[in-house]
Design a protein around this motif. Structure first.
Motif, mmCIF file in Angstrom:
data_model
loop_
_atom_site.group_PDB
_atom_site.id
_atom_site.type_symbol
_atom_site.label_atom_id
_atom_site.label_comp_id
_atom_site.label_asym_id
_atom_site.label_seq_id
_atom_site.Cartn_x
_atom_site.Cartn_y
_atom_site.Cartn_z
ATOM 1 N N PHE A 97 0.878 -1.349 0.022
ATOM 2 C CA PHE A 97 0.187 0.186 -0.337
ATOM 3 C C PHE A 97 0.743 1.376 -0.301
ATOM 4 O O PHE A 97 0.281 2.111 -0.995
ATOM 5 N N LEU A 98 1.867 1.079 0.926
ATOM 6 C CA LEU A 98 2.919 2.566 0.672
ATOM 7 C C LEU A 98 3.369 2.961 -0.545
ATOM 8 O O LEU A 98 4.054 3.802 -0.391
ATOM 9 N N SER A 138 2.339 1.425 -3.640
ATOM 10 C CA SER A 138 1.068 2.071 -4.106
ATOM 11 C C SER A 138 0.607 4.056 -4.423
ATOM 12 O O SER A 138 1.338 4.559 -4.986
ATOM 13 N N LEU A 139 1.283 4.382 -2.992
ATOM 14 C CA LEU A 139 1.185 5.348 -2.342
ATOM 15 C C LEU A 139 2.730 6.463 -3.507
ATOM 16 O O LEU A 139 2.216 7.760 -3.432
ATOM 17 N N ALA A 140 3.097 6.239 -2.846
ATOM 18 C CA ALA A 140 4.901 6.666 -3.044
ATOM 19 C C ALA A 140 4.855 6.308 -4.659
ATOM 20 O O ALA A 140 4.681 7.908 -5.493
ATOM 21 N N LEU A 170 2.327 6.712 -6.355
ATOM 22 C CA LEU A 170 1.068 7.761 -6.949
ATOM 23 C C LEU A 170 1.767 8.854 -6.997
ATOM 24 O O LEU A 170 1.094 9.857 -7.706
ATOM 25 N N ALA A 171 2.054 9.597 -6.166
ATOM 26 C CA ALA A 171 2.556 10.813 -5.448
ATOM 27 C C ALA A 171 4.385 11.062 -7.035
ATOM 28 O O ALA A 171 3.997 12.261 -7.604
ATOM 29 N N CYS A 227 -1.072 2.762 -10.497
ATOM 30 C CA CYS A 227 -1.269 2.781 -9.113
ATOM 31 C C CYS A 227 -2.417 3.099 -7.892
ATOM 32 O O CYS A 227 -2.404 3.307 -6.883
ATOM 33 N N ILE A 228 -3.467 3.953 -8.746
ATOM 34 C CA ILE A 228 -4.646 4.094 -7.491
ATOM 35 C C ILE A 228 -5.053 2.865 -7.127
ATOM 36 O O ILE A 228 -5.968 2.822 -6.661
ATOM 37 N N ALA A 232 -3.273 0.322 -4.581
ATOM 38 C CA ALA A 232 -2.776 1.408 -3.653
ATOM 39 C C ALA A 232 -4.217 -0.068 -2.943
ATOM 40 O O ALA A 232 -4.856 -0.669 -1.965
#
Length: 121
Positions: free
Chosen positions: A15-16, A18-20, A22-23, A49-50, A53
């Motif tokens: 999850f982290l 994927s968020l990275a 995404l950013a 990426c969304i 997540a």
């Protein structure tokens, strides 16, 4: 050990990552002079990426073995595609985030098989 499983370490890492990703993809999409500003490829990487997540959150909540295997296959395909997109877009950090996501997926697979094996006395 508790019968109810909280969020697994592997799913959290996934999850982290994927968020990275995404950013990183969002930054490349909106920032001028990144080479991929406003491109469809960067937008697809954002959507991927969304989706990764969301799949990581679903993976941590699903208990049935067949559903977990199907989710892992989908996540592996998503990680592979987003890794390749990062390479083609020259977003090396995005590809690195997907490698970390793969590590999280591997951790999730190893920990779940470790917890589901019967203990022989």
């Amino acid at each position: 050990m508790s019968k109810y499983r909280s969020f697994g370490v592997g799913a959290i890492v996934l999850f982290l990552a994927s968020l990275a990703g995404l950013a990183i993809a969002f930054y490349a999409y909106i920032t001028p002079l990144t080479g991929v500003t406003g491109t469809v490829g960067a937008l697809i990487a954002i959507v991927a990426c969304i989706a990764l997540a969301v799949l990581a959150l679903i993976l941590s909540a699903v208990k049935r073995r067949g559903a977990r295997i199907a989710l892992r296959v989908l996540i592996l395909l998503g990680l592979s595609g987003t890794f390749l997109a990062g390479l083609l877009l020259h977003l090396w950090w995005l590809s690195g985030a997907m490698v970390i996501g793969l590590v999280g997926l591997i951790i999730d697979m190893v920990r779940s098989t470790h917890h589901t094996r019967p203990v022989h006395s």
